[in-house]
Design a protein around this motif. Sequence first.
Motif, short mmCIF file in Angstrom:
data_model
loop_
_atom_site.label_atom_id
_atom_site.label_comp_id
_atom_site.label_asym_id
_atom_site.label_seq_id
_atom_site.Cartn_x
_atom_site.Cartn_y
_atom_site.Cartn_z
N ALA A 206 29.22 -34.68 3.01
CA ALA A 206 30.47 -33.93 2.75
C ALA A 206 31.14 -34.76 1.29
O ALA A 206 31.05 -35.88 1.33
N GLY A 207 31.10 -34.10 0.52
CA GLY A 207 31.68 -34.79 -0.79
C GLY A 207 30.43 -35.11 -1.71
O GLY A 207 30.96 -35.64 -2.91
N TYR A 208 29.29 -34.88 -1.45
CA TYR A 208 28.36 -35.50 -2.44
C TYR A 208 27.31 -33.99 -2.34
O TYR A 208 26.22 -34.41 -2.47
N ALA A 209 27.69 -33.10 -2.45
CA ALA A 209 26.88 -31.88 -2.75
C ALA A 209 26.14 -32.05 -3.97
O ALA A 209 26.72 -32.39 -5.13
N GLY A 210 24.98 -31.82 -3.92
CA GLY A 210 24.16 -31.77 -5.32
C GLY A 210 23.19 -33.18 -5.54
O GLY A 210 22.60 -33.60 -6.36
N TRP A 211 23.92 -34.21 -4.62
CA TRP A 211 23.30 -35.67 -4.80
C TRP A 211 22.15 -35.79 -4.18
O TRP A 211 21.73 -34.90 -3.29
N HIS A 212 21.57 -36.87 -4.09
CA HIS A 212 20.33 -37.08 -3.38
C HIS A 212 20.60 -38.57 -2.66
O HIS A 212 21.62 -39.18 -3.08
N VAL A 213 19.72 -38.91 -1.80
CA VAL A 213 19.67 -40.44 -1.07
C VAL A 213 18.47 -40.94 -1.43
O VAL A 213 17.34 -40.36 -1.26
N LEU A 214 18.44 -42.33 -1.65
CA LEU A 214 17.24 -42.91 -2.09
C LEU A 214 16.79 -43.93 -1.04
O LEU A 214 17.79 -44.45 -0.62
#
Length: 590
Positions: A206-214
């Motif tokens: 939550a709070g990071y919509a549109g982000w990715h994780v690496l």
Amino acid sequence: MSQQAAVRAREAFVAYREGVLSNFFDNHARALAQLYDVPATSMAVLDSFGRTSATEINTLAMRTNQPHLEPRLAPYDAFGRRKEDVDFAAEYHEIGRLVYKTGLMANYATPGLETPTLLAQYVLGQNGEAGHACPVACTAGMIKSLQHELAAAPPQWKRDLLGGWLASLLDENYDTHLHASQFLTEVQGGSDVGANEVSAAPCRDAGYAGWHVLTGEKWFCSAIDAQLWLVVAREAGAEKGTPGLSAFVVPTVLPVGGERNGYAVRRLKEKLGTRSMASAEVDFTAAKAVKLSCDFKKVLELVINTSRLFNAFSNAGTIQRCYLEAQNWAVHRQAFGGKIMRFPAIRASIARLRSEAYGARAVCVFLSAVADEEARRGARVDSAVVFGSGGGPVLAKLVAAGVPPPARRLLVNLNKYWAAKSATEACHTAINVFGGNGAIESFSVLPRLLRDSVVTEQWEGPQHLLCAQVLKDCVRLRLHRPLFELLAAAAAAAGHSGAARAVDEAEKEWAAVVGGEAEAAAFGAPAAVDRLRYVVQAVLLLAEGEPTSSFAAEHLLSFRDGTPATDPAYIHRVDTLCGWTGSGLQLSKL
């Protein structure tokens, strides 16, 4: 040795050092800046920075390369919590403040103002990497990448986020700015980024919509202390190789809550050179990242070409510093009954250093001026080389007419190869002029320059990789054709028959290499690339229309042609470039 002789020798040492440490914004760099219409305000900044680099930064850079002042990894805080900090000496930050106050990153807010920034990099490069030449180059690449992404009108949330980061990257206050780095290399591939395996997946937090994780590891991460990292990763289901990669921006501190992002610094690299700049290995564990949605090849081109140009300018600075060191040493050092400048071998070494410094500057500033002109126009130039009818030097007309992008692309790669290789060779040459004193770390900058140049020679493509890329571009895309058209036009306009002949011979040599069998071409390309350097540098120097540049051009062409060292014209050029009259020295301002 008598005590008086020892005193005189040490007085000569002091005079040598004082002769070097005056102003690193030299006459030729200043002339090129004026030729390409660098603004008067930028000229004043460069002149001031030239003095600062020759004095304050010179002293600070020497200190930051001492073992006890090199960067140290501090992975935990006092309570055993991970913090991933890198501790630097106070002198490191003092250099940073002096560098950033020039506004070299702030220049990117104005299209067509990159040449002053790159000339500042050249001035800084006369102190080697100095802990900041690499971070500055990486930050410039990130600025261009974010500007390119923002120009594509991304969603509002991304525009706000990237716009805030961009403003901080452009900040000229070292203590409040952000700086960036770029992490491409992985252990299994090195320069073969198509083999990369760091993975990217949509972020579910939550709070990071549109982000990715690496997730994964990066093997060679320079400027690890940067606050923003440009990281190459592969999304699930993407095709193999380079086409399946994407670029992501990873902040080390998350915008929500200010927590450390999901990464761990495994260790700092123990490098041969560039020791005051921290390089590391990094593990990503669901590190949050923002994907740059614009074409990955374009982002990679922006980042790599920018880094290669910064690398070349920095190495051009190294060559110039080697010349300054060797010249001033030969002027003041007494041996065998007189100044060592009187020995032909010494003069030949110094004349070569000076001509190669001229050549490196000529190509570097030409490339940056062409890019600035294009940025000011706001359009690409795809036409053939056509000279304007106005007055002024040939070179100014050439830049104003525009350089076809294929020729510029090839020149950027060639120039990085030439400048990096020449810098390492220049260090060897200068050390040999000094003799044993040249190998002493505390006596001169040369040992540090040598160590740094060996490292920077590997950055953004070592020699073999660049030769292979140049050959591939010429075989597949015929990029050498517009380059030789440009060179032929410039040589003809300069009215120099020797240069025109050299261009013609080089073009035939390249046609033979490119048209040959694949393996034979690969064997022949490095030698052809080396010989082409003298032609390109000489043509651009002749196009300046300035006497010393022309002398340097003639000298460079003699290396390609294999002119005998006993040739009277060769000897005259050597003595002229050294200021030697036969009975003594008549030194112009260096």
